[in-house]
Design an enzyme around this catalytic site. Structure first.
Site, PDB file in Angstrom:
ATOM      1  N   HIS A  12     110.302  55.561  -2.502  1.00 18.81           N
ATOM      2  CA  HIS A  12     110.121  54.101  -2.561  1.00 18.81           C
ATOM      3  C   HIS A  12     108.654  53.682  -2.764  1.00 18.81           C
ATOM      4  CE1 HIS A  12     109.825  54.385   2.120  1.00 18.81           C
ATOM      5  NE2 HIS A  12     108.626  54.441   1.608  1.00 18.81           N
ATOM      6  N   GLU A 240     109.623  60.359   6.373  1.00 15.50           N
ATOM      7  CA  GLU A 240     110.606  59.450   5.773  1.00 15.50           C
ATOM      8  C   GLU A 240     111.890  60.187   5.374  1.00 15.50           C
ATOM      9  OE1 GLU A 240     107.603  55.957   4.170  1.00 15.50           O
ATOM     10  OE2 GLU A 240     108.312  57.431   2.729  1.00 15.50           O
TER      11      GLU A 240
HETATM   12  C1  DHB Z   1     102.893  55.428  -0.856  1.00 16.65           C
HETATM   13  C2  DHB Z   1     104.040  56.081  -0.410  1.00 16.65           C
HETATM   14  C3  DHB Z   1     104.897  55.458   0.503  1.00 16.65           C
HETATM   15  O1  DHB Z   1     106.020  56.024   1.019  1.00 16.65           O
HETATM   16  C4  DHB Z   1     104.626  54.192   0.938  1.00 16.65           C
HETATM   17  O2  DHB Z   1     105.518  53.608   1.757  1.00 16.65           O
HETATM   18  C5  DHB Z   1     103.469  53.547   0.520  1.00 16.65           C
HETATM   19  C6  DHB Z   1     102.608  54.167  -0.376  1.00 16.65           C
HETATM   20  C7  DHB Z   1     101.991  56.060  -1.837  1.00 16.65           C
HETATM   21  O3  DHB Z   1     102.151  57.205  -2.166  1.00 16.65           O
HETATM   22  O4  DHB Z   1     101.098  55.388  -2.364  1.00 16.65           O
HETATM   23 FE    FE Z   2     106.846  54.791   2.689  1.00 18.16          FE
END
Ligand code: DHB
Ligand code: FE
Length: 280
Positions: A12, A240
């Protein structure tokens, strides 16, 4: 009665939202990533689910460190997205399914999952971007939604085993619902990534691929990991994976694979996609 057609687990990352907003899907950096979703679009067009029940983690838009529910279930008519500071245009609002939400909440509390109920709830990128990945285009959303937020921000987090059991309880509750609805389960986040500290940019491909194997055929094998182990193996945001486990818990033991896709990197993450169809 309601029927769970399957589950889609997907990353996400906010940058995906930026690519969608700017129409970059065919650019070299993005093409392989977005092409991975085509098989899922075809499957969704054939199956046509009525409702998406979405396991995601709020990153500080609706809940903050002052009050952090472990599990929260939306029970609203609509869920609004709002600016989180990523430079993304806000997605509009997502239609709710409050009668189904309350059925789910009653069933979960009866099953001893004492969830926080949210009659107003903002949904962040972890909810909105997977929706935009699954149903691209500018029309009205073709599904109603029930958001289920799992705390992955403030330790102690719920364990992998607990999240899997939550998913199982959600699956039982949905399949006992008295309307003829086709329900899609969505789990968002991951795969391995760490955004901060000396391990920023950490990715563990072997672990991610093993998790995708186990999620498909033997999800219980992942329920023995502690969150400290998950942080070590998958990075601090790699926890996650808990949402993927919850989503898998809502399916039957036997599933077939619609799509499995893995791509490094999107932003600082290993991006994964796993779509599983429930056995009859
Ligand atoms: C990023 C990844 C994530 O899961 C998130 O919630 C926010 C940023 C990232 O890789 O930039
Ligand atoms: Fe995230």
């Amino acid at each position: 009665m309601a029927r769970i057609v399957g589950a889609v687990a997907t990353s996400h990352v906010p940058l995906i939202g930026k690519a969608i907003a700017c129409g970059l899907q065919a650019e070299p950096y993005w093409k392989r990533f977005f092409d991975g979703y085509r098989a899922v679009h075809e499957w969704l067009a054939a199956v046509r689910p009525d409702v998406a029940v979405v396991f995601y983690n709020d990153h500080g838009l609706n809940f903050f460190l002052d009050k952090m529910p472990t599990f929260a279930v939306g029970a609203a008519e609509q869920y609004r997205n709002a600016d989180e500071g990523w430079g993304l245009p806000a997605f509009g609002s997502f239609p709710g399914a409050p009668r189904l939400s309350w059925h789910l909440i009653e069933s979960l509390v009866a099953a001893e999952f004492d969830v926080t109920t949210c009659q107003e709830m903002l949904v962040d990128h972890a909810f909105a971007i997977p929706m935009a990945l699954l149903w691209p285009g500018s029309g009205p959303w073709p599904v109603k939604t029930v958001p289920i937020a799992i705390n992955t921000v403030q330790h102690p987090l719920p364990t992998a085993a607990r999240c899997f059991k939550l998913g199982q309880a959600v699956g039982r509750a949905l399949e006992a619902y008295d309307e003829d609805l086709k329900i899609l389960i969505v789990g968002t986040g991951g795969l391995s990534h760490q955004l901060e500290g000396t391990r920023a940019g950490f990715i563990n491909k072997d672990f991610d691929l093993m998790c995708m194997d186990k999620l498909t055929h033997d999800p219980r094998a992942l329920t023995g990991y502690s969150n400290a182990q998950l942080v070590e193996l998958a990075g601090s945001q790699g926890v996650e994976l808990l949402m993927w486990l919850a989503a898998r818990g809502a399916l039957h033991a036997s599933v077939s694979t619609i799509q499995r896709h893995y791509h490094i990197p999107i932003s600082n993450t290993a991006a994964g996609l796993l779509a599983l169809e429930n056995s009859a």
